[in-house]
Structure formats: structure tokens, C-alpha cells
Design a protein around this motif. Structure first.
Motif, PDB file in Angstrom:
ATOM      1  N   LEU A   1     -60.192   2.203  31.363  1.00 18.77           N
ATOM      2  CA  LEU A   1     -58.927   2.264  31.851  1.00 18.77           C
ATOM      3  C   LEU A   1     -58.469   1.007  32.307  1.00 18.77           C
ATOM      4  CD1 LEU A   1     -58.614   6.071  33.190  1.00 18.77           C
ATOM      5  CD2 LEU A   1     -58.511   5.235  30.760  1.00 18.77           C
ATOM      6  N   ASP A   2     -56.918   0.882  32.294  1.00 20.70           N
ATOM      7  CA  ASP A   2     -56.183  -0.315  32.792  1.00 20.70           C
ATOM      8  C   ASP A   2     -55.627   0.347  33.879  1.00 20.70           C
ATOM      9  OD1 ASP A   2     -54.409  -2.139  33.665  1.00 20.70           O
ATOM     10  OD2 ASP A   2     -54.127  -2.850  31.394  1.00 20.70           O
ATOM     11  N   GLU A   3     -56.056  -0.249  35.139  1.00 18.18           N
ATOM     12  CA  GLU A   3     -55.700   0.210  36.546  1.00 18.18           C
ATOM     13  C   GLU A   3     -54.032  -0.038  36.691  1.00 18.18           C
ATOM     14  OE1 GLU A   3     -57.002  -3.981  37.294  1.00 18.18           O
ATOM     15  OE2 GLU A   3     -57.491  -2.355  36.101  1.00 18.18           O
ATOM     16  N   ARG A   4     -53.602  -1.275  36.114  1.00 19.55           N
ATOM     17  CA  ARG A   4     -52.273  -1.659  36.388  1.00 19.55           C
ATOM     18  C   ARG A   4     -51.353  -0.556  35.517  1.00 19.55           C
ATOM     19  NH1 ARG A   4     -53.250  -7.249  33.511  1.00 19.55           N
ATOM     20  NH2 ARG A   4     -54.810  -5.741  32.362  1.00 19.55           N
ATOM     21  N   VAL A   5     -51.622  -0.008  34.446  1.00 23.11           N
ATOM     22  CA  VAL A   5     -50.994   0.714  33.577  1.00 23.11           C
ATOM     23  C   VAL A   5     -50.965   2.122  34.524  1.00 23.11           C
ATOM     24  CG1 VAL A   5     -50.726   2.377  31.590  1.00 23.11           C
ATOM     25  CG2 VAL A   5     -51.421  -0.063  31.420  1.00 23.11           C
ATOM     26  N   LEU A   6     -52.267   2.783  35.131  1.00 20.84           N
ATOM     27  CA  LEU A   6     -52.237   3.708  35.801  1.00 20.84           C
ATOM     28  C   LEU A   6     -51.535   3.950  37.035  1.00 20.84           C
ATOM     29  CD1 LEU A   6     -56.193   4.588  35.595  1.00 20.84           C
ATOM     30  CD2 LEU A   6     -54.220   5.810  34.393  1.00 20.84           C
ATOM     31  N   LEU A   7     -51.372   2.398  37.753  1.00 22.39           N
ATOM     32  CA  LEU A   7     -50.655   2.392  38.925  1.00 22.39           C
ATOM     33  C   LEU A   7     -49.086   2.314  38.782  1.00 22.39           C
ATOM     34  CD1 LEU A   7     -50.210   1.556  41.992  1.00 22.39           C
ATOM     35  CD2 LEU A   7     -50.435  -0.839  41.154  1.00 22.39           C
ATOM     36  N   ARG A   8     -48.708   1.884  37.543  1.00 19.23           N
ATOM     37  CA  ARG A   8     -47.241   1.808  37.135  1.00 19.23           C
ATOM     38  C   ARG A   8     -46.559   3.112  36.727  1.00 19.23           C
ATOM     39  NH1 ARG A   8     -47.485  -2.175  34.258  1.00 19.23           N
ATOM     40  NH2 ARG A   8     -47.830  -1.022  32.320  1.00 19.23           N
ATOM     41  N   CYS A   9     -47.508   3.759  36.001  1.00 14.36           N
ATOM     42  CA  CYS A   9     -47.052   4.848  35.207  1.00 14.36           C
ATOM     43  C   CYS A   9     -47.349   6.309  35.986  1.00 14.36           C
ATOM     44  CB  CYS A   9     -47.434   4.701  34.037  1.00 14.36           C
ATOM     45  SG  CYS A   9     -46.900   3.461  32.765  1.00 14.36           S
TER      46      CYS A   9
END
Length: 230
Positions: free
Chosen positions: A139-147
Motif C-alpha cells: 500500500l501507499d502510506e501517502r494515499v492512506l494518510l491523505r484519503c
């Protein structure tokens, strides 16, 4: 550091021209505090049960892992029999790689999260499968954080500039000494190269400091002490 490596690799043969140079102390531009005992349950309860984000938050809070270590975690490093995670790899912004430093190679206890990991693990999972994946890819932690995480933080009123994955790691490391861990044990749990780095992460709250200070006052300055005889 640049000139030191250049010398080791044979690109620089003169003396290091920046020996003795200091860069000053790091200034935090964002709030780097630990989360409180009230904020953590608020966040966890607001996250959907069975979601990757909730598992990430609970694991970071329970182990102090870096988010890159969590994203890069594979099943072969999760010892459910003994309740341990072996930290051996990391995934930084989509690249699976070696750990940040030699000290980052460590084993951390999973505690009560073992049952959750047993439920999370697919029956067909192989050792090289990522614990958190999308079609086999990490998974992409940046996408999880933002979304996913940030909207929840704002919803429960906990969000502040600088609040993110690192806040849970910082909170864990702050709580370790308060739970009785020594400075050495806390540094080992963090996977830091030295205790000085750990000291930057540990952010005791004013409430906890006040409570500790009050216990000292109760010990040495009991409230029933009088000035009789002075």
C-alpha cells in the motif's frame, strides 16, 4: 558526512574541509507532540474495524514501528507463534529496501495484537506476501494518510499540523519510559542508532509531568506540613 564517504570511496584525497562545522539545533516547524491518552482511543474507535488503516495505527501504537517498516512488512517476518515482529525490511515511497540503519534491525513484541494478525492473515498467504497489500503490491502510506487517516483525525477533532503516522510512533516511544522501560530499552524498541535520537522522540505531556511532579511534592513537601516553631 559527504566528504567522509567521498574519502572512503577515493573521490576526495585532501583533508575534510568542514571538520568542526556545526549546523545548529533542529527547529521543529510543525507540532511534534505525542498524542494524549484521550486522543488515541478517539482515533482508533473512529477507524473502521478490519481496515488497513486501523491495523496500521494499532501496530504503530503497540510497537513503535516506522510507517515504512509497517508498509514493507511481510508475513515471513510475523511470528504469530511467539508473538513477535522481526523488522528486516522497509518500503519507502513504493521502494522495498534495506532498513534505515543496522540498529533498525530488531524484534518487537506484538502483545495482544497477535489475535488480530491471525484473523488478518489469509489462509493462502505466503511468506513473501505483504501484510498490507493491494493485489499483491504494498500500500501507499501517502494515499492512506491523505484519503483515510487525515479525514478521521479532523472528524474527531485531533488533527493538528504535523499529525500523521509518525505521531503514533512518537506516542509509543513517549509511553515506554512511563510504563517502566529504561532509556536503553526504549532506544532498542525504536531501532535508533543512539539514545540521543530517542530523546528527541520522547515527548512527555504536561499532564504526565504535572502528575509526576506532584508525586515528588507529596513525598518531600506533604500538604500537612506546618510552619509551627518558625
Amino acid at each position: 558526512g559527504l566528504f567522509t564517504v567521498a574519502t572512503q570511496w577515493g573521490y576526495w584525497t585532501q583533508s575534510n574541509p568542514v571538520i568542526g562545522t556545526t549546523i545548529g539545533e533542529k527547529e521543529w516547524k510543525r507540532d511534534n507532540r505525542a498524542l494524549t491518552d484521550i486522543e488515541v482511543p478517539l482515533i482508533v474507535d473512529a477507524l473502521e474495524c478490519g481496515s488497513p488503516v486501523r491495523l496500521i495505527v494499532e501496530t504503530l501504537m503497540a510497537t513503535g514501528l516506522r510507517i515504512s517498516e509497517m508498509i514493507g512488512l511481510k508475513w515471513k517476518y510475523v511470528d504469530l507463534e511467539n508473538g513477535m515482529i522481526q523488522v528486516r525490511e522497509r518500503n519507502y515511497r513504493g521502494k522495498q529496501d534495506k532498513l534505515k540503519s543496522k540498529k533498525s534491525r530488531r524484534t518487537v513484541p506484538l502483545g495482544t495484537l497477535v489475535a488480530k494478525y491471525r484473523d488478518w492473515k489469509p489462509a493462502e498467504a505466503s511468506g513473501d506476501d505483504y501484510v498490507l497489500n493491494n493485489g499483491g503490491d504494498p500500500l501507499d502510506e501517502r494515499v492512506l494518510l491523505r484519503c483515510q487517516l487525515r479525514p478521521v483525525l479532523k472528524k474527531v477533532g485531533v488533527y493538528f499540523e504535523g499529525c500523521g503516522w509518525h505521531s503514533f510512533r512518537r506516542t509509543h516511544l513517549t509511553a515506554m519510559p512511563e510504563a517502566g522501560a529504561t532509556a536503553f530499552e526504549t532506544s532498542e524498541q525504536a531501532g535508533h542508532a543512539n539514545m540521543e535520537t530517542t530523546s528527541i522522540y520522547v515527548k512527555p505531556s504536561m499532564v504526565r509531568r504535572s502528575e509526576a511532579a506532584q508525586r515528588v511534592m507529596d513525598r518531600y513537601l506533604p500538604s500537612n506540613a506546618s510552619c509551627a516553631g518558625i
